[in-house]
Design a protein around this motif. Structure first.
Motif, PDB file in Angstrom:
ATOM      1  N   UNK A  31      22.758 117.997  26.275  1.00 13.12           N
ATOM      2  CA  UNK A  31      22.190 116.747  26.100  1.00 13.12           C
ATOM      3  C   UNK A  31      22.273 116.116  24.794  1.00 13.12           C
ATOM      4  N   UNK A  32      23.381 116.706  24.094  1.00 12.28           N
ATOM      5  CA  UNK A  32      23.311 116.324  22.667  1.00 12.28           C
ATOM      6  C   UNK A  32      24.322 115.028  22.203  1.00 12.28           C
ATOM      7  N   UNK A  33      25.080 114.514  23.277  1.00 13.56           N
ATOM      8  CA  UNK A  33      25.821 113.357  23.141  1.00 13.56           C
ATOM      9  C   UNK A  33      25.273 112.279  22.788  1.00 13.56           C
ATOM     10  N   UNK A  34      25.718 111.287  21.988  1.00 11.68           N
ATOM     11  CA  UNK A  34      25.134 110.178  21.339  1.00 11.68           C
ATOM     12  C   UNK A  34      25.551 108.767  22.319  1.00 11.68           C
ATOM     13  N   UNK A  92      38.487 132.491  17.488  1.00 11.81           N
ATOM     14  CA  UNK A  92      37.472 131.576  17.647  1.00 11.81           C
ATOM     15  C   UNK A  92      37.879 130.311  18.425  1.00 11.81           C
ATOM     16  N   UNK A  93      36.752 129.550  18.897  1.00 13.32           N
ATOM     17  CA  UNK A  93      37.178 128.335  19.621  1.00 13.32           C
ATOM     18  C   UNK A  93      37.099 127.198  18.365  1.00 13.32           C
ATOM     19  N   UNK A  94      37.896 126.470  18.214  1.00 10.53           N
ATOM     20  CA  UNK A  94      38.154 125.811  16.944  1.00 10.53           C
ATOM     21  C   UNK A  94      37.134 124.573  16.938  1.00 10.53           C
ATOM     22  N   UNK A  95      37.183 123.698  17.867  1.00 10.59           N
ATOM     23  CA  UNK A  95      36.479 122.492  17.673  1.00 10.59           C
ATOM     24  C   UNK A  95      35.053 122.708  16.996  1.00 10.59           C
ATOM     25  N   UNK A  96      34.505 121.835  16.111  1.00 17.40           N
ATOM     26  CA  UNK A  96      33.288 122.011  15.195  1.00 17.40           C
ATOM     27  C   UNK A  96      32.583 120.709  15.368  1.00 17.40           C
ATOM     28  N   UNK A  97      31.955 120.299  16.450  1.00 12.03           N
ATOM     29  CA  UNK A  97      31.107 119.223  16.281  1.00 12.03           C
ATOM     30  C   UNK A  97      30.058 119.794  15.581  1.00 12.03           C
ATOM     31  N   UNK A  98      29.134 118.771  14.968  1.00 17.59           N
ATOM     32  CA  UNK A  98      28.144 118.912  14.037  1.00 17.59           C
ATOM     33  C   UNK A  98      26.852 119.635  14.773  1.00 17.59           C
ATOM     34  N   UNK A  99      26.669 119.550  16.281  1.00 20.64           N
ATOM     35  CA  UNK A  99      25.727 120.433  16.598  1.00 20.64           C
ATOM     36  C   UNK A  99      25.982 121.496  17.560  1.00 20.64           C
ATOM     37  N   UNK A 100      26.951 122.217  16.939  1.00 20.38           N
ATOM     38  CA  UNK A 100      27.769 123.370  17.665  1.00 20.38           C
ATOM     39  C   UNK A 100      26.832 124.401  17.979  1.00 20.38           C
ATOM     40  N   UNK A 101      25.641 124.605  17.225  1.00 20.05           N
ATOM     41  CA  UNK A 101      24.340 125.775  17.705  1.00 20.05           C
ATOM     42  C   UNK A 101      23.986 125.444  19.284  1.00 20.05           C
ATOM     43  N   UNK A 102      23.970 124.119  19.721  1.00 26.14           N
ATOM     44  CA  UNK A 102      23.435 123.941  20.973  1.00 26.14           C
ATOM     45  C   UNK A 102      24.596 123.388  21.867  1.00 26.14           C
ATOM     46  N   UNK A 103      25.718 122.929  21.371  1.00 28.41           N
ATOM     47  CA  UNK A 103      26.718 122.093  22.422  1.00 28.41           C
ATOM     48  C   UNK A 103      27.202 122.967  23.361  1.00 28.41           C
ATOM     49  N   UNK A 104      27.340 122.661  24.502  1.00 30.04           N
ATOM     50  CA  UNK A 104      27.952 123.568  25.533  1.00 30.04           C
ATOM     51  C   UNK A 104      29.751 123.240  25.774  1.00 30.04           C
ATOM     52  N   UNK A 105      30.192 124.203  25.972  1.00 27.02           N
ATOM     53  CA  UNK A 105      31.626 124.053  26.068  1.00 27.02           C
ATOM     54  C   UNK A 105      31.942 122.985  27.182  1.00 27.02           C
ATOM     55  N   UNK A 106      31.398 123.112  28.424  1.00 28.96           N
ATOM     56  CA  UNK A 106      31.338 121.902  29.314  1.00 28.96           C
ATOM     57  C   UNK A 106      31.386 120.329  28.616  1.00 28.96           C
ATOM     58  N   UNK A 107      30.441 120.380  28.044  1.00 32.88           N
ATOM     59  CA  UNK A 107      30.035 119.055  27.341  1.00 32.88           C
ATOM     60  C   UNK A 107      31.176 118.815  26.236  1.00 32.88           C
ATOM     61  N   UNK A 108      31.597 119.928  25.500  1.00 39.09           N
ATOM     62  CA  UNK A 108      32.695 119.372  24.588  1.00 39.09           C
ATOM     63  C   UNK A 108      34.144 118.866  25.277  1.00 39.09           C
ATOM     64  N   UNK A 109      34.313 119.511  26.399  1.00 38.81           N
ATOM     65  CA  UNK A 109      35.372 119.298  27.234  1.00 38.81           C
ATOM     66  C   UNK A 109      35.120 117.774  27.647  1.00 38.81           C
ATOM     67  N   UNK A 110      33.855 117.636  28.282  1.00 41.32           N
ATOM     68  CA  UNK A 110      33.721 116.070  28.666  1.00 41.32           C
ATOM     69  C   UNK A 110      33.651 115.163  27.979  1.00 41.32           C
ATOM     70  N   UNK A 111      33.609 115.414  26.530  1.00 41.86           N
ATOM     71  CA  UNK A 111      33.794 114.233  25.718  1.00 41.86           C
ATOM     72  C   UNK A 111      35.017 114.225  24.766  1.00 41.86           C
ATOM     73  N   UNK A 129      28.347 127.776  28.592  1.00 38.59           N
ATOM     74  CA  UNK A 129      28.292 128.461  27.376  1.00 38.59           C
ATOM     75  C   UNK A 129      28.052 127.635  25.996  1.00 38.59           C
ATOM     76  N   UNK A 130      27.312 127.917  25.393  1.00 43.09           N
ATOM     77  CA  UNK A 130      27.191 127.435  23.861  1.00 43.09           C
ATOM     78  C   UNK A 130      28.195 127.715  22.986  1.00 43.09           C
ATOM     79  N   UNK A 131      28.901 126.787  22.318  1.00 40.65           N
ATOM     80  CA  UNK A 131      29.883 126.894  21.496  1.00 40.65           C
ATOM     81  C   UNK A 131      29.919 127.972  20.268  1.00 40.65           C
ATOM     82  N   UNK A 132      28.650 127.962  19.613  1.00 36.12           N
ATOM     83  CA  UNK A 132      28.477 128.964  18.754  1.00 36.12           C
ATOM     84  C   UNK A 132      28.253 130.572  19.174  1.00 36.12           C
ATOM     85  N   UNK A 133      27.593 130.348  20.528  1.00 35.21           N
ATOM     86  CA  UNK A 133      27.380 131.845  20.912  1.00 35.21           C
ATOM     87  C   UNK A 133      28.921 132.581  21.487  1.00 35.21           C
ATOM     88  N   UNK A 134      29.707 131.541  21.925  1.00 34.87           N
ATOM     89  CA  UNK A 134      31.343 132.002  22.478  1.00 34.87           C
ATOM     90  C   UNK A 134      31.932 132.238  20.999  1.00 34.87           C
TER      91      UNK A 134
END
Length: 193
Positions: free
Chosen positions: A73-76, A125-144, A110-115
């Motif tokens: 739920x971190x999307x803007x 490592x999984x390179x994309x680095x959104x600012x909220x990567x401590x909670x951002x999920x991979x599914x959410x990253x792919x969605x946007x 899966x949370x990006x930082x945990x991965x």
């Protein structure tokens, strides 16, 4: 509205293994994300696995009900809110399923930082680095198609995906993968009923 929520709970009982919440507190918590938007959903579903997602997709299609996928739920832009059923992948579907020699298979929650903590042990490592990567999920990253401040150098989420499995409306499964247009022997993605 409460009658509809009660009917959804009854209809999915015995079919859906995960949790389904339609209580006022859960509905209020999932009415917003990191954006300015606020829309009360019918309820929130926490699927246990792909079969649960397929059950939800079939049910939603049969009843003309929107499903709204949600990671952290971190999307803007309000992508994690809606008037239908919110499908929260971050509670149960957060496993790293396999680590291969040059790939990793994960569930959407899966949370990006945990991965990356796990992949670091393998020198990767999984390179994309959104600012909220401590909670951002991979599914959410792919969605946007999340990227981050280093996107010019490392690209965005789509540049690091070879294969994705999706559940489409009606519960149909689809596998999509990168394929070269130059190679006529590339096998097309499989589609499952």
């Amino acid at each position: 509205m409460d009658e509809l929520r009660h009917r959804i709970t009854e209809d999915l009982s015995g079919l859906f293994k995960g949790e389904l919440r339609c209580d006022p507190l859960t509905v209020a918590m999932y009415s917003c994300d990191a954006s300015l938007y606020e829309i009360a959903p019918l309820g929130v579903a926490y699927p246990k696995d792909q079969d649960d997602v397929a059950v939800l997709a079939r049910y939603a299609a049969e009843n003309g009900m929107p499903l709204v996928a949600r990671g952290a739920g971190t999307g803007l832009a309000g992508g994690a809110v809606g008037s239908g059923l919110i499908v929260d992948f971050s509670r149960h579907m957060r496993r790293i399923e396999a680590i291969g020699s040059d790939t990793v298979r994960v569930q959407a929650g899966v949370v990006r930082d945990e991965l990356n903590r796990v992949l670091k042990q393998h020198g990767r490592y999984f390179p994309p680095d959104p600012s909220n990567s401590a909670v951002t999920t991979v599914g959410g990253m792919l969605a946007v198609d999340a990227a981050g401040s280093h996107s010019i150098r490392i690209g965005s989420a789509r540049d690091h995906v070879q294969h994705i499995e999706m559940i489409l409306a009606g519960g149909h499964r689809l596998e999509a993968r990168n394929a070269s247009l130059d190679n006529p022997h590339t096998t097309p993605p499989a589609q499952h009923p």
